[in-house]
Motif scaffolding. Structure first.
Motif, PDB file in Angstrom:
ATOM      1  N   HIS A 154      14.409  50.056  26.845  1.00  0.00           N
ATOM      2  CA  HIS A 154      14.480  50.051  28.308  1.00  0.00           C
ATOM      3  C   HIS A 154      13.048  50.324  28.771  1.00  0.00           C
ATOM      4  CE1 HIS A 154      18.786  50.808  27.811  1.00  0.00           C
ATOM      5  NE2 HIS A 154      18.965  50.849  29.125  1.00  0.00           N
ATOM      6  N   TYR A 179      25.647  58.346  26.164  1.00  0.00           N
ATOM      7  CA  TYR A 179      26.220  59.385  27.017  1.00  0.00           C
ATOM      8  C   TYR A 179      26.820  60.505  26.160  1.00  0.00           C
ATOM      9  CZ  TYR A 179      25.749  55.989  30.838  1.00  0.00           C
ATOM     10  OH  TYR A 179      25.263  55.092  31.759  1.00  0.00           O
ATOM     11  N   HIS A 196      26.245  49.476  29.411  1.00  0.00           N
ATOM     12  CA  HIS A 196      26.589  50.852  29.023  1.00  0.00           C
ATOM     13  C   HIS A 196      28.079  51.003  29.352  1.00  0.00           C
ATOM     14  CE1 HIS A 196      22.179  52.102  29.246  1.00  0.00           C
ATOM     15  NE2 HIS A 196      22.167  51.004  29.976  1.00  0.00           N
ATOM     16  N   GLU A 243      11.489  50.212  34.210  1.00  0.00           N
ATOM     17  CA  GLU A 243      12.489  50.203  35.285  1.00  0.00           C
ATOM     18  C   GLU A 243      11.870  50.830  36.540  1.00  0.00           C
ATOM     19  OE1 GLU A 243      16.152  52.223  34.316  1.00  0.00           O
ATOM     20  OE2 GLU A 243      17.045  51.798  36.276  1.00  0.00           O
ATOM     21  N   ASN A 299      26.811  50.088  34.221  1.00  0.00           N
ATOM     22  CA  ASN A 299      26.739  51.530  33.956  1.00  0.00           C
ATOM     23  C   ASN A 299      27.174  52.283  35.202  1.00  0.00           C
ATOM     24  OD1 ASN A 299      24.334  52.870  35.477  1.00  0.00           O
ATOM     25  ND2 ASN A 299      23.484  50.930  34.760  1.00  0.00           N
ATOM     26  N   PRO A 300      27.545  53.558  35.042  1.00  0.00           N
ATOM     27  CA  PRO A 300      28.105  54.283  36.197  1.00  0.00           C
ATOM     28  C   PRO A 300      27.047  54.800  37.168  1.00  0.00           C
ATOM     29  CG  PRO A 300      28.035  55.710  34.286  1.00  0.00           C
ATOM     30  CD  PRO A 300      27.574  54.365  33.816  1.00  0.00           C
ATOM     31  N   GLY A 301      25.755  54.673  36.802  1.00  0.00           N
ATOM     32  CA  GLY A 301      24.731  55.269  37.646  1.00  0.00           C
ATOM     33  C   GLY A 301      24.178  54.302  38.669  1.00  0.00           C
ATOM     34  N   THR A 302      23.714  53.173  38.178  1.00  0.00           N
ATOM     35  CA  THR A 302      22.997  52.255  39.060  1.00  0.00           C
ATOM     36  C   THR A 302      23.778  50.976  39.349  1.00  0.00           C
ATOM     37  OG1 THR A 302      21.944  51.247  37.128  1.00  0.00           O
ATOM     38  CG2 THR A 302      20.754  53.043  38.198  1.00  0.00           C
ATOM     39  N   TYR A 356      16.686  58.180  42.046  1.00  0.00           N
ATOM     40  CA  TYR A 356      17.385  58.179  40.757  1.00  0.00           C
ATOM     41  C   TYR A 356      16.761  59.207  39.810  1.00  0.00           C
ATOM     42  CZ  TYR A 356      19.244  56.266  36.357  1.00  0.00           C
ATOM     43  OH  TYR A 356      19.855  56.108  35.137  1.00  0.00           O
ATOM     44  N   ASP A 400      23.811  45.116  32.898  1.00  0.00           N
ATOM     45  CA  ASP A 400      23.474  46.550  32.876  1.00  0.00           C
ATOM     46  C   ASP A 400      24.638  47.416  33.354  1.00  0.00           C
ATOM     47  OD1 ASP A 400      21.915  48.782  32.323  1.00  0.00           O
ATOM     48  OD2 ASP A 400      20.908  48.783  34.255  1.00  0.00           O
ATOM     49  N   HIS A 435      18.481  58.247  25.287  1.00  0.00           N
ATOM     50  CA  HIS A 435      18.748  57.772  26.655  1.00  0.00           C
ATOM     51  C   HIS A 435      18.276  58.799  27.671  1.00  0.00           C
ATOM     52  CE1 HIS A 435      21.992  55.956  29.571  1.00  0.00           C
ATOM     53  NE2 HIS A 435      20.791  55.483  29.826  1.00  0.00           N
ATOM     54  N   ARG A 453      30.277  58.346  39.376  1.00  0.00           N
ATOM     55  CA  ARG A 453      29.190  59.051  40.081  1.00  0.00           C
ATOM     56  C   ARG A 453      29.117  58.623  41.534  1.00  0.00           C
ATOM     57  NH1 ARG A 453      25.392  58.060  35.184  1.00  0.00           N
ATOM     58  NH2 ARG A 453      23.684  57.857  36.654  1.00  0.00           N
ATOM     59  N   HIS A 458      23.288  43.515  27.737  1.00  0.00           N
ATOM     60  CA  HIS A 458      22.846  44.892  28.033  1.00  0.00           C
ATOM     61  C   HIS A 458      23.894  45.559  28.917  1.00  0.00           C
ATOM     62  CE1 HIS A 458      19.342  47.761  29.326  1.00  0.00           C
ATOM     63  NE2 HIS A 458      20.485  48.279  29.741  1.00  0.00           N
ATOM     64  N   PHE A 503      15.101  54.689  26.051  1.00  0.00           N
ATOM     65  CA  PHE A 503      14.774  54.640  27.483  1.00  0.00           C
ATOM     66  C   PHE A 503      13.335  55.141  27.629  1.00  0.00           C
ATOM     67  CE2 PHE A 503      16.160  56.377  31.949  1.00  0.00           C
ATOM     68  CZ  PHE A 503      15.531  55.305  32.572  1.00  0.00           C
ATOM     69  N   ILE A 537      22.328  60.438  34.551  1.00  0.00           N
ATOM     70  CA  ILE A 537      22.846  60.179  33.204  1.00  0.00           C
ATOM     71  C   ILE A 537      23.523  61.443  32.660  1.00  0.00           C
ATOM     72  CG2 ILE A 537      22.146  59.675  30.813  1.00  0.00           C
ATOM     73  CD1 ILE A 537      19.885  57.922  31.970  1.00  0.00           C
ATOM     74  N   HIS A 591      14.939  45.487  31.493  1.00  0.00           N
ATOM     75  CA  HIS A 591      14.586  45.956  32.850  1.00  0.00           C
ATOM     76  C   HIS A 591      13.349  45.208  33.339  1.00  0.00           C
ATOM     77  CE1 HIS A 591      17.499  49.026  33.850  1.00  0.00           C
ATOM     78  NE2 HIS A 591      17.364  49.542  32.650  1.00  0.00           N
TER      79      HIS A 591
HETATM   80  O1  NIG Z   1      19.833  50.793  32.096  1.00  0.00           O
HETATM   81  N1  NIG Z   1      18.024  53.415  32.912  1.00  0.00           N
HETATM   82  C1  NIG Z   1      18.679  53.907  32.012  1.00  0.00           C
HETATM   83  N2  NIG Z   1      19.915  53.603  31.688  1.00  0.00           N
HETATM   84  C2  NIG Z   1      20.792  52.862  32.534  1.00  0.00           C
HETATM   85  C3  NIG Z   1      21.360  53.685  33.607  1.00  0.00           C
HETATM   86  C4  NIG Z   1      22.265  54.674  33.059  1.00  0.00           C
HETATM   87  C5  NIG Z   1      22.859  55.625  34.036  1.00  0.00           C
HETATM   88  O2  NIG Z   1      22.305  55.848  35.136  1.00  0.00           O
HETATM   89  O3  NIG Z   1      23.916  56.166  33.674  1.00  0.00           O
HETATM   90  C6  NIG Z   1      20.143  51.581  32.982  1.00  0.00           C
HETATM   91  O4  NIG Z   1      19.970  51.315  34.173  1.00  0.00           O
END
Ligand code: NIG
Ligand code: FE
Length: 421
Positions: A251, A146, A76, A254, A328-331, A96, A326, A179, A83, A74, A223, A106, A274
């Motif tokens: 997903h 994305y 991204h 979460e 990814n640029p966010g979490t 978030y 997981d 997503h 970010r 898993h 998601f 996202i 998740h």
């Molecule tokens: O799996 N929760 C949704 N998608 C991602 C986070 C993606 C993002 O924040 O860019 C995840 O944690």
């Protein structure tokens, strides 16, 4: 090629490990493995194999652990930008989902990714894949999500296929058009859901069949979350995807428990991922299914949350548990699969042996690849790691440094540019 003198050869032989049977490493002490044509040809004691194959090119594991490559089921991994500014906002108290609702999260990565050219995305992603490989991930699932329009989602799929062809890693693509809700559909989640079902999925399928020459379709993921797609919309997307022949992922749970895990089980999804706030009913249904429960402990960690996937309950219910990064640029900007293993040991109370199986053989099951990767068994792909430690329990225990010394991918020893890490 013959790799010999492993202190512990973790074969992890057998089928994906359910429930409390998780953690059988099937260790061969002073083990050796014979590799040919990119495959595992023989597994045995060093003396036996050294005597039988004296002419083979030999690699001495120097009394250290040898194990299957990590499978990261898993990620991204394709995106543009960073970010870091939002990280700071989160530390100042914004959640978030609040950031996502105000058009960030996202969606800010969507803006950057739409703007980026194909080549820019390939370059940024390649850099991350090298790091992942260096930390031991030999097969990696990679999601779109994305782009959120047909053109940009296809651009992301093309990036995944381009980099898969380039190798040395293997990538497994997943279409995650569902997503987030793109700005064109602001406050119209149902309109975007209809667009995904009626236009995007058929367009992706047609593009795939006409352009890639690949039979195996990408997975389709949703998601299922407050602020993203509710349970009915998830069901609608599952129905549309299944009708077109896609295998499913979700997903779920979460942040909020919407029932996505049980829905995934009903649809015989490959995995539900998740699973932090999953209800006991959802856990029971996972336990009676082959839908793999994928924990992403780097994500609550990355968010600074204290709640993790209730792994013990999933195992008690007889579920198949896997671990992923997981990335990814966010979490969770972490390319290193050894990190979720360390977190799973501490916060999900897995033993190192359980976490290792969850990150190899069971992770392979989470991307429908357990028949050819995830363990060291005759006939499987020769995807192996040589560690710098004598005892496998060092994985999980020692963290923050790379314990992988050498990666063998499809039977080839990969050497790394020292500058990468
Ligand atoms: O799996 N929760 C949704 N998608 C991602 C986070 C993606 C993002 O924040 O860019 C995840 O944690
Ligand atoms: Fe994710």
């Amino acid at each position: 090629m013959l790799i010999h003198s492993a202190s512990q050869l973790l074969t992890i032989a057998g089928t994906p490990q359910r429930g409390n049977s998780l953690g059988k490493l099937n260790i061969l002490e002073d083990g050796a493995v014979l590799i040919g044509d990119g495959k595992i040809k023989k597994v045995g004691k060093s003396k036996e194999l050294l005597d039988a194959y004296p002419e083979e090119l030999k690699i001495n594991a120097n009394n250290k652990v040898v194990m299957p490559g990590f499978v990261d089921p898993h990620t991204h991994a394709v995106w543009a930008g960073s970010r870091a500014a939002e990280f700071e906002l989160k530390l100042e108290g914004k959640s978030y989902l609040e950031i996502l609702a105000s058009g960030g999260g996202i969606l800010s990565t969507v803006t950057e990714t739409r703007k980026a050219s194909f080549n820019e995305l390939v370059d940024q992603t390649r850099d991350r894949l090298w790091k992942m490989l260096q930390y031991g991930s030999t097969t990696i699932e990679v999601k779109t999500g994305y782009g959120l329009n047909i053109e940009s989602e296809i651009k992301m799929l093309k990036v995944v296929l381009e980099l898969d062809n380039e190798g040395p890693w293997n990538l497994m693509p997943t279409f995650l058009g569902a997503h987030a809700i793109p700005p064109e559909y602001k406050d119209n989640t149902q309109g975007y859901t209809n667009f995904v079902c009626e236009e995007m999925l058929p367009a992706i399928l047609e593009w795939w069949n006409e352009n890639t020459g690949r039979k195996k379709l990408p997975f389709v993921d949703v998601f299922c979350e407050t602020g993203a797609f509710d349970i009915n919309q998830t069901k609608q997307i599952f129905d549309a995807a299944r009708k077109l022949g896609f295998k499913l992922k979700v997903h779920a749970d979460e942040f909020d428990n919407l029932g996505g895990a049980s829905l995934a089980v009903d649809y015989k999804a490959i995995s539900a991922d998740h699973l932090v706030v999953t209800s006991s009913d959802d856990i029971s249904s996972l336990g009676t299914s082959n839908t793999v429960a994928v924990a992403l402990p780097g994500t609550p960690f990355g968010l600074g949350h204290s709640e993790y996937t209730p792994a013990k309950k999933i195992l008690e219910a007889d579920g198949i548990l896997a671990i992923a990064s997981d990335l990814n640029p966010g979490t969770t900007w972490c390319e290193n699969m050894q990190m979720p293993i360390a977190l799973a040991c501490r916060f999900m109370k897995l033993t190192p042996a359980q976490a290792i199986v969850a990150a190899t053989l069971n992770a392979a099951a989470a991307i429908d690849r357990d028949r050819d990767i995830g363990s060291i068994e005759v006939g499987k792909n020769a995807d192996l790691l040589m560690l710098s430690v004598v005892d496998y329990r060092q994985l999980g225990y020692q963290y923050g440094t790379n314990l992988v010394k050498t990666v063998v991918k499809n039977g080839k020893v990969i050497s790394f540019n020292e500058d990468i890490n």
